[in-house]
Design an enzyme around this catalytic site. Structure first.
Site, PDB file in Angstrom:
ATOM      1  CB  CYS A 252      -0.971  -0.003   1.174  1.00  0.00           C
ATOM      2  SG  CYS A 252      -0.227  -0.361   2.773  1.00  0.00           S
TER       3      CYS A 252
ATOM      4  CG  ASP B 215      -8.211   2.112   0.980  1.00  0.00           C
ATOM      5  OD1 ASP B 215      -7.077   1.622   0.906  1.00  0.00           O
ATOM      6  OD2 ASP B 215      -9.060   1.773   1.826  1.00  0.00           O
TER       7      ASP B 215
ATOM      8  CG  HIS C 164      -5.377  -1.032   1.662  1.00  0.00           C
ATOM      9  ND1 HIS C 164      -5.415   0.259   2.159  1.00  0.00           N
ATOM     10  CD2 HIS C 164      -4.299  -1.625   2.229  1.00  0.00           C
ATOM     11  CE1 HIS C 164      -4.405   0.420   3.007  1.00  0.00           C
ATOM     12  NE2 HIS C 164      -3.715  -0.702   3.070  1.00  0.00           N
TER      13      HIS C 164
END
Length: 639
Positions: A466, A590, A592
């Protein structure tokens, strides 16, 4: 003594940044257009040479598009400064446009030295020493619409090979021959046999008007642009020589809005070798002129690229004769002045580029020397001077070649990156629902970025990559703002950089080890020369306390921020903060996410969206028991 006038000055630019009491007195040229109502100011350009009007005129002659012109000056002080501004503006207009003293009306702005109060005066033609104060100043709200709803761009590219013959016994004649070759081109442009083809540049439209041809014999080189705006109005049956520029208006603004990028653009092509109709028979004639001494031929390649602004009511033939041809002639003369000193040596490779920098309502044209790279000090100094004249910040590469207007690209309002070879989603936060913070002030990332996340490019980094993905998003931002042209590095390349600088052992390359804010700062410094500020927060509960500082970052730096906590990393794109109540939200991108690049799926799934510091159920996106690092990349101080 100034008299009062009930007329008004209309401002299409915000003068606030030019009104700074206590600073050194500055003079600004006021730029307007013959296509606008009188006393309309489109921009302020700083005067750089305080004692050399000729140098100012040479720089402004090609910088300001034809269709715009200097209409006055803005100075600091009182009555004496106002009269000095009148004298300077009249002197500049004489050099630029050949006007005699007092021939045209001037707009004069005066900023009071103590209070910064701005007043405008008019110096009428025929009354060079008389000033009338204007009581009304109107700041137009819809600036782009004002310019582009009734105006368009007219462009002409003209590559030329100048043949220069010179005697080896007397090489000093080469400069005279170059001047003669230039004068021959000018004569061809004005010749009655010259042919100009005009067509719409917007190739995306399915309903393009047919190109038209205008011959040199129908051109009027003395037409007054300010008095011919209505000459093209009338019925529908125009002949070619009466057609207005609106004939090529094909773009529908709609949701795309009014801007330079969406403006109707007319392309003009010069056809020197076209033959007009003739009833007389003729045969080709070759003329032989023997030379007395041994002679050499020098061919000088130059490229002219003229961009002009015109009212859509302006007849197309006047756009050619009063805008395009004078613009070509000015560029020829400017190139001549630059090339002549080194004509027999390695003459400079000079090329014009057009820019539309933020805060400047009209495009500008800049000549760059291409013999050296853009980071060569001479080039940097040229750009610094332009930034100063245009009032642009010195930490943004707004006038680098990569930011020049590119008329060859189709207009693309989509979310797919225009970087070569890239199909990544871009600016995915645009259009998402609001944060829910009542009365908050939103501060966002400035400029474009690409969305990097898990599993892209077939690379499985789920569970450990990440921070790498956040770093890639940050580097893409610097690429898209043209701070650098380097490719966004892969995970392995990032690891190799950390090994090269001595932060990691060689065995680190190829692992699935985590990296954090410090490692990201090392990579950004190595690849881009970017420094970073790191903020440490002891727990997620303390993050709202940093909202004011984060908002200031987005307003002044505008770069994406990496937030790292434990084994998790996110990209922060903005904050919404109510200073009175303390309520705040964070705009999180994000990394992820593991799905396909489906914008709707990403937004609906919350992979890009606002996260409240504390939601209605008392829950926080950031964990209270986690230590967080925030990496704030700083813009490089570069132009």
């Amino acid at each position: 003594m100034a008299e009062h006038s009930n007329r008004r000055v209309t401002l299409l630019c915000r003068p606030n940044k030019h009104l700074s009491p206590g600073s050194d007195p500055q003079t600004y040229w006021l730029v307007g257009s013959p296509f606008f109502p009188p006393l309309t100011v489109a921009s302020f350009l700083r005067r750089l040479s305080s004692d050399d009007l000729r140098k100012e005129s040479e720089e402004l002659r090609t910088l300001i598009l034809k269709g715009f012109e200097v209409i006055g000056a803005l100075a600091s002080g009182a009555g004496a400064e106002a009269q000095a501004a009148v004298d300077s503006a009249r002197g500049l207009r004489k050099l630029l446009y050949g006007e005699e003293e007092g021939e045209n009306r001037l707009v004069i702005g005066v900023v009071a030295a103590g209070s910064g109060e701005l007043k405008f005066f008019v110096s009428e033609s025929g009354k060079p020493n008389s000033l009338e104060e204007i009581d009304s100043i109107v700041e137009e709200e819809h600036l782009e619409k004002y310019v582009w709803e009734s105006g368009c761009l007219v462009r002409c590219e003209l590559p030329i090979k100048l043949p220069v013959y010179y005697s080896l016994k007397n090489t000093s004649d080469v400069e005279k021959e170059y001047v003669r070759a230039t004068e021959a081109v000018v004569a061809k442009l004005r010749d009655s046999q010259a042919v100009y083809m005009l067509e719409a540049l917007n190739k995306t439209s399915m309903d393009l008007p047919a190109p038209i041809v205008i011959r040199g014999g129908h051109l009027d080189f003395r037409a007054d642009l300010s008095n011919i705006r209505a000459s093209a109005e009338g019925g529908d049956n125009f002949d070619v020589n009466s057609l207005p520029c609106s004939y090529f208006s094909v773009s529908s603004k709609g949701s795309s809005g009014f801007s330079v990028e969406n403006a109707d653009t007319i392309q003009v092509s010069v056809l020197f070798n076209s033959l007009g109709p003739s009833s007389a028979s003729a045969v080709p004639v070759a003329e032989y002129i023997p030379v007395q001494d041994e002679t050499r031929l020098l061919v000088v390649d130059i490229k002219l690229d003229v961009l002009c602004y015109a009212s859509k009511k302006l007849p197309l033939r006047h756009a050619v004769s009063r805008l395009i041809i004078p613009g070509l002639v000015d560029q020829l003369n400017a190139l001549q002045n630059s090339i002549l000193p080194n004509l027999l040596a390695q003459h400079p490779q000079i090329q014009p580029y057009h820019f539309s920098p933020p805060g400047v309502l009209h495009p500008v044209t800049v000549f760059y020397e291409l013999s050296f790279g853009e980071t060569e000090m001479k080039q940097v100094e040229v750009r610094k001077s332009l930034h100063s004249r245009l009032g642009l910040p010195f930490d943004r590469p707004l006038l680098r070649i990569a930011n020049a207007l590119d008329f060859s690209k189709l207009k693309n309002g989509g979310l797919v990156s225009q970087q070569k070879g890239s199909t990544l989603l871009r600016d995915v936060h645009i259009g998402i629902p609001n944060s829910g913070v009542s009365g908050g002030s939103v501060s966002l990332v400035q400029g474009s970025y690409e969305y990097f996340h898990y599993l892209q490019d077939g690379f499985n980094d789920s569970g450990w990559g990440c921070a790498y993905r956040s770093l890639q998003t940050i580097i893409s931002w610097f690429r898209l703002q043209n701070y650098s042209s380097i490719e966004v590095p892969s995970h392995r390349q990032i690891q190799q950089i950390l090994v090269e600088i001595g932060d990691k052992d060689p065995s680190f390359v190829g692992t699935r080890d985590w990296i954090g804010a410090i490692e990201l700062s090392f990579v950004l410094d190595k690849l881009l020369g970017v420094t970073c500020k790191v903020i440490n927060v002891r727990s997620g509960a303390e993050l709202p306390e940093k909202c004011r500082e984060l908002a200031l970052h987005f307003e002044t730096q505008g770069t994406p921020i990496m937030i790292g906590g434990g084994v998790l990393a996110y990209t922060l794109l903005g904050v919404d903060y109510n200073e009175a109540s303390g309520d705040c939200a964070f705009l999180i991108l994000d990394p992820h996410y593991t799905g396909t690049d489906d914008l709707k799926k990403i937004v609906n799934g919350g992979w890009c969206g606002w996260k409240k510091a504390v939601d209605s159920k008392g829950k926080s996106f950031f964990l209270h028991d986690k230590f967080y690092n925030l990496l704030l990349p700083q813009r490089p101080n570069m132009v």
